[in-house]
Design a protein around this motif. Structure first.
Motif, PDB file in Angstrom:
ATOM      1  N   LYS A   1      -0.878  37.676  24.818  1.00  0.00           N
ATOM      2  CA  LYS A   1      -2.137  38.177  25.389  1.00  0.00           C
ATOM      3  C   LYS A   1      -3.093  38.582  24.273  1.00  0.00           C
ATOM      4  N   GLN A   2      -3.211  37.707  23.267  1.00  0.00           N
ATOM      5  CA  GLN A   2      -4.067  37.994  22.137  1.00  0.00           C
ATOM      6  C   GLN A   2      -4.797  36.742  21.684  1.00  0.00           C
ATOM      7  N   VAL A   3      -5.908  36.973  21.004  1.00  0.00           N
ATOM      8  CA  VAL A   3      -6.549  35.889  20.272  1.00  0.00           C
ATOM      9  C   VAL A   3      -6.301  36.142  18.789  1.00  0.00           C
ATOM     10  N   PRO A   4      -6.292  35.101  17.950  1.00  0.00           N
ATOM     11  CA  PRO A   4      -6.556  33.707  18.298  1.00  0.00           C
ATOM     12  C   PRO A   4      -5.317  32.952  18.776  1.00  0.00           C
ATOM     13  N   ALA A   5      -5.557  31.856  19.467  1.00  0.00           N
ATOM     14  CA  ALA A   5      -4.507  30.896  19.762  1.00  0.00           C
ATOM     15  C   ALA A   5      -5.140  29.524  19.545  1.00  0.00           C
ATOM     16  N   LEU A   6      -4.387  28.607  18.952  1.00  0.00           N
ATOM     17  CA  LEU A   6      -4.923  27.271  18.683  1.00  0.00           C
ATOM     18  C   LEU A   6      -4.065  26.229  19.385  1.00  0.00           C
ATOM     19  N   LYS A   7      -4.735  25.413  20.205  1.00  0.00           N
ATOM     20  CA  LYS A   7      -4.060  24.304  20.886  1.00  0.00           C
ATOM     21  C   LYS A   7      -4.343  23.066  20.036  1.00  0.00           C
ATOM     22  N   ILE A   8      -3.286  22.518  19.437  1.00  0.00           N
ATOM     23  CA  ILE A   8      -3.487  21.421  18.487  1.00  0.00           C
ATOM     24  C   ILE A   8      -2.259  20.539  18.440  1.00  0.00           C
ATOM     25  N   ASP A   9      -2.455  19.231  18.375  1.00  0.00           N
ATOM     26  CA  ASP A   9      -1.344  18.288  18.233  1.00  0.00           C
ATOM     27  C   ASP A   9      -0.259  18.501  19.288  1.00  0.00           C
ATOM     28  N   GLY A  10      -0.673  18.891  20.494  1.00  0.00           N
ATOM     29  CA  GLY A  10       0.302  19.039  21.577  1.00  0.00           C
ATOM     30  C   GLY A  10       1.045  20.344  21.635  1.00  0.00           C
ATOM     31  N   ILE A  11       0.753  21.276  20.700  1.00  0.00           N
ATOM     32  CA  ILE A  11       1.389  22.601  20.778  1.00  0.00           C
ATOM     33  C   ILE A  11       0.330  23.690  20.791  1.00  0.00           C
ATOM     34  N   THR A  12       0.756  24.896  21.166  1.00  0.00           N
ATOM     35  CA  THR A  12      -0.138  26.051  21.098  1.00  0.00           C
ATOM     36  C   THR A  12       0.480  27.063  20.139  1.00  0.00           C
ATOM     37  N   ILE A  13      -0.315  27.476  19.159  1.00  0.00           N
ATOM     38  CA  ILE A  13       0.187  28.419  18.162  1.00  0.00           C
ATOM     39  C   ILE A  13      -0.597  29.711  18.258  1.00  0.00           C
ATOM     40  N   GLY A  14       0.128  30.821  18.321  1.00  0.00           N
ATOM     41  CA  GLY A  14      -0.483  32.153  18.216  1.00  0.00           C
ATOM     42  C   GLY A  14      -0.214  32.691  16.823  1.00  0.00           C
ATOM     43  N   GLN A  15      -0.863  33.842  16.505  1.00  0.00           N
ATOM     44  CA  GLN A  15      -0.705  34.476  15.184  1.00  0.00           C
ATOM     45  C   GLN A  15      -1.503  33.727  14.111  1.00  0.00           C
ATOM     46  N   SER A  16      -2.561  34.388  13.656  1.00  0.00           N
ATOM     47  CA  SER A  16      -3.533  33.708  12.789  1.00  0.00           C
ATOM     48  C   SER A  16      -2.918  33.081  11.540  1.00  0.00           C
ATOM     49  N   LEU A  17      -1.983  33.766  10.881  1.00  0.00           N
ATOM     50  CA  LEU A  17      -1.436  33.217   9.640  1.00  0.00           C
ATOM     51  C   LEU A  17      -0.508  32.032   9.918  1.00  0.00           C
ATOM     52  N   ALA A  18       0.200  32.062  11.044  1.00  0.00           N
ATOM     53  CA  ALA A  18       1.032  30.913  11.431  1.00  0.00           C
ATOM     54  C   ALA A  18       0.133  29.700  11.695  1.00  0.00           C
ATOM     55  N   ILE A  19      -1.022  29.944  12.322  1.00  0.00           N
ATOM     56  CA  ILE A  19      -1.982  28.871  12.574  1.00  0.00           C
ATOM     57  C   ILE A  19      -2.490  28.294  11.255  1.00  0.00           C
ATOM     58  N   ILE A  20      -2.891  29.196  10.355  1.00  0.00           N
ATOM     59  CA  ILE A  20      -3.456  28.750   9.077  1.00  0.00           C
ATOM     60  C   ILE A  20      -2.427  27.971   8.260  1.00  0.00           C
ATOM     61  N   GLU A  21      -1.183  28.442   8.234  1.00  0.00           N
ATOM     62  CA  GLU A  21      -0.146  27.724   7.480  1.00  0.00           C
ATOM     63  C   GLU A  21       0.103  26.336   8.098  1.00  0.00           C
ATOM     64  N   TYR A  22       0.028  26.233   9.430  1.00  0.00           N
ATOM     65  CA  TYR A  22       0.204  24.924  10.077  1.00  0.00           C
ATOM     66  C   TYR A  22      -0.947  23.985   9.697  1.00  0.00           C
ATOM     67  N   LEU A  23      -2.168  24.501   9.700  1.00  0.00           N
ATOM     68  CA  LEU A  23      -3.322  23.699   9.296  1.00  0.00           C
ATOM     69  C   LEU A  23      -3.153  23.233   7.851  1.00  0.00           C
ATOM     70  N   GLU A  24      -2.676  24.128   7.004  1.00  0.00           N
ATOM     71  CA  GLU A  24      -2.473  23.807   5.594  1.00  0.00           C
ATOM     72  C   GLU A  24      -1.437  22.694   5.419  1.00  0.00           C
ATOM     73  N   GLU A  25      -0.384  22.739   6.231  1.00  0.00           N
ATOM     74  CA  GLU A  25       0.692  21.755   6.085  1.00  0.00           C
ATOM     75  C   GLU A  25       0.312  20.403   6.664  1.00  0.00           C
ATOM     76  N   THR A  26      -0.584  20.393   7.650  1.00  0.00           N
ATOM     77  CA  THR A  26      -0.912  19.130   8.315  1.00  0.00           C
ATOM     78  C   THR A  26      -2.274  18.566   7.906  1.00  0.00           C
ATOM     79  N   ARG A  27      -3.145  19.402   7.404  1.00  0.00           N
ATOM     80  CA  ARG A  27      -4.463  18.990   6.908  1.00  0.00           C
ATOM     81  C   ARG A  27      -4.640  19.638   5.533  1.00  0.00           C
ATOM     82  N   PRO A  28      -3.950  19.120   4.512  1.00  0.00           N
ATOM     83  CA  PRO A  28      -3.792  19.862   3.257  1.00  0.00           C
ATOM     84  C   PRO A  28      -5.011  19.921   2.330  1.00  0.00           C
ATOM     85  N   THR A  29      -6.116  19.267   2.699  1.00  0.00           N
ATOM     86  CA  THR A  29      -7.265  19.271   1.799  1.00  0.00           C
ATOM     87  C   THR A  29      -8.489  19.837   2.483  1.00  0.00           C
ATOM     88  N   PRO A  30      -9.221  20.753   1.841  1.00  0.00           N
ATOM     89  CA  PRO A  30      -8.877  21.404   0.583  1.00  0.00           C
ATOM     90  C   PRO A  30      -7.780  22.454   0.764  1.00  0.00           C
TER      91      PRO A  30
END
Lengths: 216, 161
Positions: free
Chosen positions: B2-31
């Motif tokens: 029951k919190q923001v942010p949540a990101l719906k991406i690549d078929g999954i939903t991720i909560g927790q801002s740092l978990a989201i950012i680390e996922y973005l970093e691993e899948t879209r590594p540039t920059p």
């Protein structure tokens, strides 16, 4: 790598320290422990000496490879990147996201709200109900998330960083008399994890600074 | 949660801002948002966690509600000052142009919003020159401007830039 063992600054009862103790045990990393008593002498974490080491004035802190790292998850991720076997994060990025989400849910969303310094602020009368409310609220969310991520453990069937966060938080729940009946998945996973050696040797009841009355 | 942010991406939903950012970093590594060197990565994560676990949750909406209206301001100020005291010290050894060296990292993404919270709760930033300097530099970057609370679709008119 620098000669000399890593040094972990730890308090037996600190759930954040326990997470790192589990990681070190799972990865069979030999280390020295320096215990920091969070209650004695007004809290040894406030000493000038310790502050210089970790300005957050918190445990755990790990001195390793010539650097000092605070924050349990930052420590664990460093161990994972430099001593990658056995894994504490899955290979698949989506599963890694689930592991980090669950870890952060506990490490940001529950534990800080019921740690020692916050409970002091809340005041003795309200401490128990505050801690119970914070933990129940977080566990409600976690139990739901685990419905889609859990296998044998929090994410699938391999022990991960999420499990390292779960067990100490359940211990806190027990300490504050939170009823775990609404959380069968959390309970099941916690019970399985506690049978593993790394979770036992690192347990608060078996540490060098465990008081006699709490010792296993 | 029951919190923001949540990101719906690549078929999954991720909560927790740092978990989201680390996922973005691993899948879209540039920059990059995390340096290559493991020790610098540890510093980035340590600073990020200091803010995301050690400061923000203690002064977020639900906790402030619990603390009660009378005590909210002093509680928020105390929590932020305490965390910024530690952060200012850590930055002495990690900071270059930004929080860790001279490249923008996840730590900087945590810093700017927390300084905005500090301003909101009238925390005196004079004791934190490094935090202030880095915050000021980051706010000149486009990504930090387009994402600013004063420029969002749901920004109320009176707070809009």
């Amino acid at each position: 790598m620098q000669a000399g063992k890593p040094i972990l600054y730890s308090y037996f009862r600190s759930s954040c320290s326990w997470r790192v103790r589990i990681a070190l045990a799972l990865k069979s990393i030999d280390y020295e422990m320096v215990t920091v008593n969070l209650i004695k002498d007004g809290g040894q974490q406030f000493s000038e000496e310790f502050q210089a080491l970790n300005p957050m004035k918190q445990v755990p802190a790990l001195k390793i490879d010539g650097i000092t790292i605070g924050q349990s998850l930052a420590i664990i991720e460093y161990l994972e990147e430099t001593r990658p076997t056995p894994r504490l994060l899955p290979q698949d990025p989506k599963k890694r996201a689930h592991v980090r989400m669950i870890s952060d849910l506990i490490a940001s969303g529950i534990q800080p709200l019921q740690n020692l310094s916050v409970l002091k602020q809340v005041g003795q009368e309200k401490q128990l109900s505050w801690a119970q409310q914070v933990i129940s609220s977080g566990f409600n969310a976690l139990e739901r998330i685990l419905q889609s991520t859990a296998g044998k453990y929090c994410v699938g069937d391999e022990v991960s960083m999420a499990d390292l966060c779960l067990v100490p938080q359940v211990a806190n729940a027990d300490r504050y008399k939170v009823d775990l009946t609404p959380y069968p998945t959390i309970s099941r996973i916690n019970k399985s994890l506690l049978t593993l050696e790394a979770f036992q040797v690192s347990h608060p009841c078996r540490q060098p600074d465990t008081p006699p009355e709490l010792r296993a | 949660m029951k919190q923001v942010p949540a990101l719906k991406i690549d078929g999954i939903t991720i909560g927790q801002s740092l978990a989201i950012i680390e996922y973005l970093e691993e899948t879209r590594p540039t920059p990059r948002l995390l340096p290559q060197d493991p020790k610098k990565r540890a510093h980035v994560r340590m600073i990020s966690d200091l803010i995301a676990s050690g400061i923000q949750p203690l002064q977020n909406l639900s906790v402030l509600k619990q603390v009660g209206q009378e005590k909210q301001l002093s509680w928020a100020q105390q929590v932020i000052s305490s965390g910024f005291n530690a952060l200012e010290r850590i930055l002495q050894s990690t900071a270059g142009k930004y929080c860790v060296g001279d490249e923008v990292s996840m730590a900087d993404l945590c810093l700017v919003p927390q300084v905005a919270n500090a301003d909101r709760y009238k925390v005196d930033l004079t004791p934190y020159p490094t935090i202030s300097r880095i915050n000021k530099s980051l706010l000149t970057l486009e990504a930090f401007q387009v994402s600013h609370p004063c420029r969002q679709p749901d920004t109320p008119p009176e707070l809009r830039a």
